[in-house]
Design a protein around this motif. Sequence first.
Motif, PDB file in Angstrom:
ATOM      1  N   GLN A  11     -44.382 -11.466  74.507  1.00 48.28           N
ATOM      2  CA  GLN A  11     -45.671 -10.776  74.551  1.00 48.28           C
ATOM      3  C   GLN A  11     -45.849  -9.859  73.347  1.00 48.28           C
ATOM      4  N   VAL A  12     -44.813  -9.153  72.952  1.00 49.97           N
ATOM      5  CA  VAL A  12     -44.896  -8.253  71.803  1.00 49.97           C
ATOM      6  C   VAL A  12     -45.243  -9.029  70.540  1.00 49.97           C
ATOM      7  N   LEU A  13     -44.650 -10.205  70.388  1.00 50.21           N
ATOM      8  CA  LEU A  13     -44.922 -11.001  69.189  1.00 50.21           C
ATOM      9  C   LEU A  13     -46.237 -11.764  69.269  1.00 50.21           C
ATOM     10  N   GLY A  14     -46.860 -11.773  70.439  1.00 51.79           N
ATOM     11  CA  GLY A  14     -48.149 -12.444  70.574  1.00 51.79           C
ATOM     12  C   GLY A  14     -48.031 -13.936  70.326  1.00 51.79           C
ATOM     13  N   GLY A  15     -48.990 -14.479  69.588  1.00 53.81           N
ATOM     14  CA  GLY A  15     -48.975 -15.910  69.302  1.00 53.81           C
ATOM     15  C   GLY A  15     -47.722 -16.365  68.596  1.00 53.81           C
ATOM     16  N   TYR A  16     -47.184 -15.530  67.722  1.00 56.42           N
ATOM     17  CA  TYR A  16     -45.955 -15.893  67.014  1.00 56.42           C
ATOM     18  C   TYR A  16     -44.776 -16.030  67.981  1.00 56.42           C
ATOM     19  N   GLY A  17     -44.789 -15.238  69.041  1.00 55.39           N
ATOM     20  CA  GLY A  17     -43.713 -15.326  70.014  1.00 55.39           C
ATOM     21  C   GLY A  17     -43.681 -16.636  70.749  1.00 55.39           C
TER      22      GLY A  17
ATOM     23  N   ALA B  50     -32.875  -9.647  81.866  1.00 57.20           N
ATOM     24  CA  ALA B  50     -32.969 -10.597  80.755  1.00 57.20           C
ATOM     25  C   ALA B  50     -34.256 -11.405  80.832  1.00 57.20           C
ATOM     26  N   MET B  51     -34.618 -11.837  82.026  1.00 59.29           N
ATOM     27  CA  MET B  51     -35.849 -12.610  82.174  1.00 59.29           C
ATOM     28  C   MET B  51     -37.070 -11.772  81.811  1.00 59.29           C
ATOM     29  N   LYS B  52     -37.094 -10.515  82.261  1.00 58.87           N
ATOM     30  CA  LYS B  52     -38.233  -9.646  81.974  1.00 58.87           C
ATOM     31  C   LYS B  52     -38.298  -9.275  80.493  1.00 58.87           C
ATOM     32  N   VAL B  53     -37.162  -8.900  79.928  1.00 58.80           N
ATOM     33  CA  VAL B  53     -37.157  -8.431  78.536  1.00 58.80           C
ATOM     34  C   VAL B  53     -37.502  -9.566  77.578  1.00 58.80           C
ATOM     35  N   THR B  54     -36.960 -10.760  77.819  1.00 57.56           N
ATOM     36  CA  THR B  54     -37.286 -11.878  76.926  1.00 57.56           C
ATOM     37  C   THR B  54     -38.752 -12.281  77.055  1.00 57.56           C
ATOM     38  N   THR B  55     -39.288 -12.220  78.274  1.00 61.85           N
ATOM     39  CA  THR B  55     -40.715 -12.515  78.464  1.00 61.85           C
ATOM     40  C   THR B  55     -41.574 -11.473  77.756  1.00 61.85           C
ATOM     41  N   ASP B  56     -41.199 -10.212  77.877  1.00 61.80           N
ATOM     42  CA  ASP B  56     -41.957  -9.148  77.205  1.00 61.80           C
ATOM     43  C   ASP B  56     -41.830  -9.250  75.685  1.00 61.80           C
ATOM     44  N   ALA B  57     -40.692  -9.725  75.205  1.00 61.45           N
ATOM     45  CA  ALA B  57     -40.533  -9.897  73.755  1.00 61.45           C
ATOM     46  C   ALA B  57     -41.522 -10.929  73.223  1.00 61.45           C
TER      47      ALA B  57
ATOM     48  N   LEU C  68     -48.075  -0.616  73.583  1.00 59.51           N
ATOM     49  CA  LEU C  68     -46.956  -1.439  73.148  1.00 59.51           C
ATOM     50  C   LEU C  68     -45.667  -0.636  73.058  1.00 59.51           C
ATOM     51  N   SER C  69     -45.766   0.610  72.599  1.00 62.72           N
ATOM     52  CA  SER C  69     -44.549   1.422  72.497  1.00 62.72           C
ATOM     53  C   SER C  69     -43.951   1.680  73.882  1.00 62.72           C
ATOM     54  N   PHE C  70     -44.796   1.844  74.889  1.00 62.38           N
ATOM     55  CA  PHE C  70     -44.292   2.021  76.254  1.00 62.38           C
ATOM     56  C   PHE C  70     -43.635   0.738  76.774  1.00 62.38           C
ATOM     57  N   LEU C  71     -44.193  -0.418  76.393  1.00 70.08           N
ATOM     58  CA  LEU C  71     -43.589  -1.681  76.779  1.00 70.08           C
ATOM     59  C   LEU C  71     -42.184  -1.799  76.191  1.00 70.08           C
ATOM     60  N   LEU C  72     -42.048  -1.432  74.917  1.00 61.78           N
ATOM     61  CA  LEU C  72     -40.735  -1.451  74.281  1.00 61.78           C
ATOM     62  C   LEU C  72     -39.778  -0.461  74.940  1.00 61.78           C
ATOM     63  N   ALA C  73     -40.301   0.696  75.331  1.00 57.59           N
ATOM     64  CA  ALA C  73     -39.460   1.687  76.013  1.00 57.59           C
ATOM     65  C   ALA C  73     -38.940   1.134  77.340  1.00 57.59           C
ATOM     66  N   ASP C  74     -39.796   0.441  78.074  1.00 51.94           N
ATOM     67  CA  ASP C  74     -39.365  -0.163  79.334  1.00 51.94           C
ATOM     68  C   ASP C  74     -38.310  -1.246  79.086  1.00 51.94           C
ATOM     69  N   MET C  75     -38.455  -1.997  78.013  1.00 50.58           N
ATOM     70  CA  MET C  75     -37.465  -3.014  77.668  1.00 50.58           C
ATOM     71  C   MET C  75     -36.121  -2.367  77.355  1.00 50.58           C
ATOM     72  N   GLU C  76     -36.148  -1.287  76.594  1.00 52.21           N
ATOM     73  CA  GLU C  76     -34.908  -0.567  76.278  1.00 52.21           C
ATOM     74  C   GLU C  76     -34.259  -0.025  77.545  1.00 52.21           C
ATOM     75  N   ALA C  77     -35.074   0.521  78.449  1.00 50.79           N
ATOM     76  CA  ALA C  77     -34.534   1.059  79.700  1.00 50.79           C
ATOM     77  C   ALA C  77     -33.887  -0.051  80.528  1.00 50.79           C
ATOM     78  N   ALA C  78     -34.503  -1.231  80.536  1.00 52.54           N
ATOM     79  CA  ALA C  78     -33.954  -2.352  81.299  1.00 52.54           C
ATOM     80  C   ALA C  78     -32.610  -2.811  80.732  1.00 52.54           C
ATOM     81  N   VAL C  79     -32.512  -2.891  79.410  1.00 52.36           N
ATOM     82  CA  VAL C  79     -31.255  -3.323  78.786  1.00 52.36           C
ATOM     83  C   VAL C  79     -30.158  -2.296  79.021  1.00 52.36           C
ATOM     84  N   THR C  80     -30.480  -1.028  78.828  1.00 53.08           N
ATOM     85  CA  THR C  80     -29.489   0.027  79.006  1.00 53.08           C
ATOM     86  C   THR C  80     -29.014   0.095  80.458  1.00 53.08           C
ATOM     87  N   SER C  81     -29.933  -0.051  81.392  1.00 61.01           N
ATOM     88  CA  SER C  81     -29.567  -0.044  82.815  1.00 61.01           C
ATOM     89  C   SER C  81     -28.685  -1.238  83.156  1.00 61.01           C
TER      90      SER C  81
END
Length: 383
Positions: free
Chosen positions: A339-345, A330-337, A284-297
Amino acid sequence: MPADRLMPTEEAQDLIELTREICAEQLAPKAPAAEAAAEFPRDTFRLLGDAGLLSLAYPEEVGGGGQPYEVYLQVVEEIAAAWMSVAVGVSVHSLTCYPVAQFGTDAQKAGLLPDMLGGSMLGAYCLSEPQAGSDVSAISTRATPLGDGSAYRLKGTKAWISHAGHADFYTTFARTGDHPSKGLSCFVVPAGTEGLSFGEPERKMGLACDTVRQVYFEDAVVDAGRLVGEPGMGMSIALSALDSGRLGIAAAATGLAQAALDVAAGYATERKQFGRAISEFQGLSFLLADMEAAVTSARATYLHAARLRDAGRPFSKQAAIAKLVCTDAAMKVTTDAVQVLGGYGYTQDFPVERYMREAKVTQIFEGTNQIQRLVIARQLLRG
């Protein structure tokens, strides 16, 4: 939220701080309920107009904020992180003012721009039609000059128009000749013009507060003084405006992605499974890192294009790249978000499901991302 950016001036930094304050106090608290009710946020646009945030990229002498485009775009990003529908509206309004600011006569700039940029008015951009989306040359709305040349009579239908029914003016592209690319012209049509009417709001999967309707011109008579540029210049005006408009959507998409990342990172540090925060699990931490990299890029990509624009250099290809990269991110990061929240997401108890729905259209409007790839490839291979 991201760390403070390097601003070109202290004034620009103060502007970003003001935007963040308005967003935190006035926009973010209202957004969830307003989106659920699909309420058009007219009062919010007035608030932003009063703060000078609807006209930042235009010269001060015509009522603008006199800010570089890179500063304006960062303001759009901040607004998008709080309320995406409003950020899209800010970008649309800026787009509607562009033809007059860039191609209008001195008399038009003096007569129209102060009100358009003053904060109390809101514009709509009437380019697309039911059978003419990315293919601007297929526009069929027609403007016929009256016998004495004092006015034009507009007849046709526009589609997918943000702010329709709420705007104070409609920047409209209509055919004054039959040539596919040299037969279009641009008009600024006032709200309340006889013969101007609207369809029912589109029922969309996201951006509920961004009211979108068809616009009908049924023999609507427009004064010839509201023709922007020479007859037949509409295609070049529209495409030039879209280069800047794409950067507005790129910045908004980046802000939306940042908002989703913020929720996901906060949730991951608080949610515990197997006796520890889920952020401590490498997957999960790597998933968040990829999300951060996508936003920063994404942010770096739109800022690069904006700086080219500010320097007076060609930026059309870079604008298409920014729109493509930022909206795909945006599409990838919001979709991954989600996923991070699981059922709550997947529930409406958290905003990430709304962010995911809002992200999808960013890959479609201001030219689909397939069109962006076409623009990029053509310019790349032109040599």
